[in-house]
Design a protein around this motif. Structure first.
Motif, PDB file in Angstrom:
ATOM      1  N   ALA A 197    -123.850  19.207 -43.951  1.00 23.76           N
ATOM      2  CA  ALA A 197    -124.315  18.050 -43.140  1.00 23.76           C
ATOM      3  C   ALA A 197    -125.758  17.597 -43.950  1.00 23.76           C
ATOM      4  O   ALA A 197    -125.734  16.586 -44.796  1.00 23.76           O
ATOM      5  N   THR A 198    -126.586  18.488 -44.221  1.00 24.42           N
ATOM      6  CA  THR A 198    -128.077  18.669 -44.961  1.00 24.42           C
ATOM      7  C   THR A 198    -127.613  18.784 -46.586  1.00 24.42           C
ATOM      8  O   THR A 198    -128.340  19.123 -47.218  1.00 24.42           O
ATOM      9  N   GLY A 199    -126.357  18.820 -47.023  1.00 25.95           N
ATOM     10  CA  GLY A 199    -126.301  19.852 -48.616  1.00 25.95           C
ATOM     11  C   GLY A 199    -126.878  20.847 -48.421  1.00 25.95           C
ATOM     12  O   GLY A 199    -127.019  21.664 -49.758  1.00 25.95           O
ATOM     13  N   ASN A 200    -127.483  22.040 -47.287  1.00 22.32           N
ATOM     14  CA  ASN A 200    -127.934  23.199 -47.679  1.00 22.32           C
ATOM     15  C   ASN A 200    -127.124  24.374 -47.780  1.00 22.32           C
ATOM     16  O   ASN A 200    -127.496  25.361 -47.797  1.00 22.32           O
ATOM     17  N   VAL A 201    -125.428  24.383 -47.045  1.00 20.60           N
ATOM     18  CA  VAL A 201    -125.345  25.173 -47.594  1.00 20.60           C
ATOM     19  C   VAL A 201    -123.715  25.872 -47.990  1.00 20.60           C
ATOM     20  O   VAL A 201    -123.473  24.291 -48.351  1.00 20.60           O
ATOM     21  N   ASP A 202    -123.293  27.351 -48.306  1.00 15.73           N
ATOM     22  CA  ASP A 202    -122.575  27.003 -49.664  1.00 15.73           C
ATOM     23  C   ASP A 202    -121.484  27.631 -48.497  1.00 15.73           C
ATOM     24  O   ASP A 202    -121.622  28.471 -48.055  1.00 15.73           O
ATOM     25  N   THR A 203    -120.488  26.716 -48.451  1.00 10.13           N
ATOM     26  CA  THR A 203    -119.170  26.069 -47.921  1.00 10.13           C
ATOM     27  C   THR A 203    -118.069  27.150 -48.382  1.00 10.13           C
ATOM     28  O   THR A 203    -117.350  27.240 -47.586  1.00 10.13           O
ATOM     29  N   ARG A 204    -118.667  27.723 -49.208  1.00 11.54           N
ATOM     30  CA  ARG A 204    -117.071  29.094 -49.088  1.00 11.54           C
ATOM     31  C   ARG A 204    -117.950  30.097 -48.248  1.00 11.54           C
ATOM     32  O   ARG A 204    -116.900  31.227 -48.579  1.00 11.54           O
ATOM     33  N   ARG A 205    -118.957  29.918 -47.984  1.00  7.98           N
ATOM     34  CA  ARG A 205    -119.986  30.952 -47.338  1.00  7.98           C
ATOM     35  C   ARG A 205    -120.489  30.507 -46.081  1.00  7.98           C
ATOM     36  O   ARG A 205    -121.417  31.461 -45.865  1.00  7.98           O
ATOM     37  N   ILE A 206    -119.487  30.942 -45.177  1.00 10.64           N
ATOM     38  CA  ILE A 206    -119.866  30.448 -43.678  1.00 10.64           C
ATOM     39  C   ILE A 206    -119.353  31.177 -43.163  1.00 10.64           C
ATOM     40  O   ILE A 206    -118.302  32.098 -42.743  1.00 10.64           O
ATOM     41  N   TYR A 207    -119.770  32.394 -42.167  1.00 14.17           N
ATOM     42  CA  TYR A 207    -119.894  33.389 -41.760  1.00 14.17           C
ATOM     43  C   TYR A 207    -119.839  33.781 -39.894  1.00 14.17           C
ATOM     44  O   TYR A 207    -120.823  32.998 -39.889  1.00 14.17           O
TER      45      TYR A 207
END
Length: 353
Positions: free
Chosen positions: A182-192
């Motif tokens: 929700a912070t907008g800091n995460v590349d949601t294609r790359r959550i490991y």
């Protein structure tokens, strides 16, 4: 003796003594999701060191939950970076990540196709003190409940007149991932997801049930579908279960790397081979990596360290094999962390969730 080394020594000694004596677990009623939810004793407040403490957030058992967040120095406003979720071993908390080199590499490696985009976010949720189906002294304490396997992405599930609540640990991991996304800091294609021991088991179980997780790379996982004293082992399947002996996984597309030792505690090596076989049959592609005592890759388990794929509490390992296996289990394979990170780089989601 340094505190960390003393803790490891005491844990090793207690575990070796325990493996020679079977403990009796109370009768357990198995259901469609394995064993009942673990009995909860208390919350755990982690020491995040140089990280940021997140929480408290109350889970369905009204237990305050926390996580540690570690941002790379390369993080800038309006930038999106990959995120690694680290799940700690049982009996140790989220701050045990310092016994790996995941944070040491945080600013120097790219997990994207752009080599100039260095860095990754690390999120380390904290477990809670519960009962476990592991030998003493790991039969209760800090850890993750991978024996109650209701991890439907839809949340609570109703079967007949019974509502089966979502696994509280999975819901906690969900919450802290969503908070950071929700912070907008995460590349949601790359959550490991990565993890160690009980955290590795939970990491595998979580990853193959969450479509927003691209891949997992874990170390020394007991099979989360059946190991040690598990009263309700189940076989993972991609579709509807035929009976309570099976459990559906909802994200068989999650690529999985399991690094474990040829000589590991309690027969985890043959148990890990069983895990790979079961996941492959369910459509999960597993990179199964076996290491010798010097962390060189080999292709078979060491028989003197256990041969029973169910990893029973009373191990089939020799005394020497048990000691060597536990020593290996307590040591993160730092030489392989870059391979795990490269595995993540190669396996993003095909599209953002």
């Amino acid at each position: 003796m340094e505190p960390v080394k003393r803790t490891i020594f005491l844990a090793m000694t207690a575990f070796l003594l325990a493996c020679s004596t079977a403990a009796t677990d109370p009768p357990t009623a198995c259901g469609p999701f394995g064993a009942p939810s673990a009995a909860v004793f208390s919350k755990v407040l982690p020491n995040c060191g140089k990280g940021q403490l997140l929480g408290p957030w109350q889970d369905a058992d009204k237990i305050d939950r926390y996580a540690c967040l570690y941002q790379p120095k390369s993080a800038t406003a309006n930038s999106k970076l990959p995120m690694i979720v680290y799940l700690h071993p049982s009996l140790f908390s989220a701050g045990w990540i310092t016994q790996t080199n995941i944070l040491d590499l945080q600013d120097s490696i790219s997990l994207t196709d752009g080599p100039k985009i260095l860095g990754y976010i690390v999120l380390a949720p904290e477990g809670r003190k519960t009962t476990h189906y592991y030998p003493f002294p790991d039969n209760k304490g800090v850890g993750w409940d991978n024996w109650y396997r209701q991890l439907s992405p839809a949340g609570d599930v109703r079967i007949g007149n019974t509502t089966w609540r979502e696994n509280a640990d999975a819901a906690t991991i969900d919450h802290f991932i969503a908070t950071e996304v929700a912070t907008g800091n995460v590349d949601t294609r790359r959550i490991y997801v990565t993890g160690w021991s009980n955290g590795a088991a939970m990491g595998v179980l979580y990853s193959v049930n969450r479509p927003n997780i691209a891949a997992s790379a874990v170390y020394s996982a007991p099979n989360p579908f059946g190991a040690f004293n598990d009263p309700c082992p189940q076989t993972p399947v991609a579709g509807r279960p035929a009976s309570d002996k099976q459990i559906q996984v909802f994200n068989p597309a999650a690529r999985t790397m399991h690094i474990h030792n040829a000589c590991d505690v309690g027969g985890i090596c043959p148990n890990g081979e069983q895990l790979a076989t079961e996941l492959n049959a369910a459509g999960v592609v597993v990179d199964d990596v076996i290491l010798d005592n010097h962390h060189q890759r080999v292709h078979a388990c060491t028989d003197s360290c256990g041969t029973d794929p169910s990893a029973p509490e009373k191990s089939t390992a020799s005394a020497a094999g048990s000691m060597i296996g536990l020593g290996n289990h307590m040591r993160w394979p730092k030489e392989w962390t870059t391979a795990m990170l490269d595995f993540f780089r190669q396996h993003p989601l095909k599209s953002a969730p």
